[in-house]
Scaffold this active site. Structure first.
Site, PDB file in Angstrom:
ATOM      1  N   HIS A 103      48.443  69.099 -41.159  1.00  0.00           N
ATOM      2  CA  HIS A 103      48.714  67.685 -40.917  1.00  0.00           C
ATOM      3  C   HIS A 103      48.782  66.932 -42.242  1.00  0.00           C
ATOM      4  O   HIS A 103      47.908  67.062 -43.092  1.00  0.00           O
ATOM      5  CB  HIS A 103      47.643  67.052 -40.034  1.00  0.00           C
ATOM      6  CG  HIS A 103      47.922  65.604 -39.716  1.00  0.00           C
ATOM      7  ND1 HIS A 103      48.983  65.214 -38.933  1.00  0.00           N
ATOM      8  CD2 HIS A 103      47.314  64.464 -40.120  1.00  0.00           C
ATOM      9  CE1 HIS A 103      49.010  63.895 -38.843  1.00  0.00           C
ATOM     10  NE2 HIS A 103      48.005  63.421 -39.560  1.00  0.00           N
ATOM     11  N   SER A 104      49.842  66.138 -42.419  1.00  0.00           N
ATOM     12  CA  SER A 104      50.048  65.303 -43.602  1.00  0.00           C
ATOM     13  C   SER A 104      50.056  66.178 -44.858  1.00  0.00           C
ATOM     14  O   SER A 104      50.870  67.085 -44.965  1.00  0.00           O
ATOM     15  CB  SER A 104      48.959  64.224 -43.645  1.00  0.00           C
ATOM     16  OG  SER A 104      49.275  63.202 -44.555  1.00  0.00           O
ATOM     17  N   MET A 105      49.163  65.956 -45.819  1.00  0.00           N
ATOM     18  CA  MET A 105      49.115  66.817 -46.992  1.00  0.00           C
ATOM     19  C   MET A 105      48.971  68.279 -46.588  1.00  0.00           C
ATOM     20  O   MET A 105      49.508  69.182 -47.245  1.00  0.00           O
ATOM     21  CB  MET A 105      47.942  66.412 -47.894  1.00  0.00           C
ATOM     22  CG  MET A 105      47.836  67.232 -49.173  1.00  0.00           C
ATOM     23  SD  MET A 105      46.348  66.897 -50.156  1.00  0.00           S
ATOM     24  CE  MET A 105      45.193  68.030 -49.391  1.00  0.00           C
ATOM     25  N   ALA A 107      50.350  69.803 -44.157  1.00  0.00           N
ATOM     26  CA  ALA A 107      51.631  70.408 -43.783  1.00  0.00           C
ATOM     27  C   ALA A 107      52.330  70.986 -45.006  1.00  0.00           C
ATOM     28  O   ALA A 107      52.878  72.098 -44.969  1.00  0.00           O
ATOM     29  CB  ALA A 107      52.525  69.377 -43.100  1.00  0.00           C
ATOM     30  N   SER A 135      52.868  68.709 -39.189  1.00  0.00           N
ATOM     31  CA  SER A 135      52.528  67.485 -38.467  1.00  0.00           C
ATOM     32  C   SER A 135      52.354  66.319 -39.435  1.00  0.00           C
ATOM     33  O   SER A 135      51.697  66.447 -40.476  1.00  0.00           O
ATOM     34  CB  SER A 135      51.226  67.712 -37.682  1.00  0.00           C
ATOM     35  OG  SER A 135      50.691  66.508 -37.191  1.00  0.00           O
TER      36      SER A 135
END
Length: 277
Positions: A103-105, A107, A135
């Site tokens: 998720h975010s970083m 990903a 994500s």
């Protein structure tokens, strides 16, 4: 922290967490989860509980937080990916098909780890993820100029506006002083990240992209650009209601999607312990 040790090596025990006393025995598939900037392995504890026992959920614990608080945070995505790749290059027991969720970083970090594992497989024979879930993050090639890591006030305002962090951690001076070093390191790492086509292959597996329809950090077009980082454009996009942490509000939908893509587990080559093409 409700965790158990993972893997036979000291590096695996340092970097990877299981929850709820699980050993992973009997699982059909494994999901390695990579947290967001400032996030910790415990963010994925609800995912682990919801998907057990068929899915063995392991969460990466970056340096600089929780039980690794005394360590210095990593300020460079390639370095972070190198260190995690070294941990995952050694097979984890039990040996079952593996997927990544970031998720975010996380990903981008998961993507870079997948690339490195792909590049090293010829010599190491290590396992590869059969799917990458990206994500809450635009494609690696969709660059924006961002620099909130340079100012504590701007950093706190940014994190507060996105949600996903307990407000008390940012409002209490002592707690804020504890979490800021990891936040600074993570934001410097992701804001300085530059995708390099020459650094390795695309992800060695299909990519499932999840994005919030009102995420200020990812437009729909930037999310679609992940197709350029999947083999032969094998990429699907799932847009859900919400902002940057849509996956918290839409937990039921996200968990249902994970189950549908992870189970039943893909066939595995017995000699290599990896998903068959």
């Amino acid at each position: 922290m409700d965790t158990t040790s993972v893997g036979p090596s000291s590096d695996q025990r340092l970097w990877l967490r299981r929850f709820g006393g699980s050993t992973g025995q009997g699982a059909e598939v494994r999901l390695i989860c990579f947290p967001h900037a400032g996030g910790a392995a415990t963010f994925f504890q609800p995912v682990a509980r919801a998907l057990a026992p068929r899915v063995d959920v392991l969460a990466v614990q970056y340096p600089g937080r929780q039980d690794r608080r005394a360590e210095t945070g990593v300020r460079d995505i390639p370095e972070l990916a190198d260190r995690i790749t070294a941990v995952l290059a050694e097979p984890l027991p039990p040996r079952v098909p593996m997927a990544f969720f970031g998720h975010s970083m996380g990903a981008v970090t998961a993507y870079e780890v997948a690339r490195r594992l792909h590049g090293a497989r010829a010599s190491s024979g290590g396992d590869l993820p059969f799917r990458l879930f990206a994500s809450g993050r635009r494609a690696p090639s969709a660059r924006r100029d961002e620099s909130v890591n340079r100012d504590d006030g701007a950093l706190i305002e940014e994190v507060s506006s996105l949600g996903g962090t307990e407000p008390v951690l940012l409002s209490d001076p002592e707690l804020r002083a504890m979490v800021l070093p990891a936040l600074r390191a993570d934001y410097q790492a992701i804001e300085s990240y530059r995708y390099s086509p020459a650094a390795g292959e695309p992800a060695p597996c299909p990519v499932t992209v999840l994005t919030g329809d009102s995420d200020p950090h990812t437009t729909l077009e930037e999310a679609r650009a992940w197709s350029g980082h999947a083999p032969e454009g094998d990429c699907e996009l799932q847009e859900l209601p919400g902002g940057h942490f849509f996956l918290v509000d839409q937990a039921t939908e996200v968990l249902d999607l994970l189950r549908s893509r992870l189970l039943p587990a893909p066939a595995v080559h017995a000699e290599a312990g990896r998903a068959a093409p």
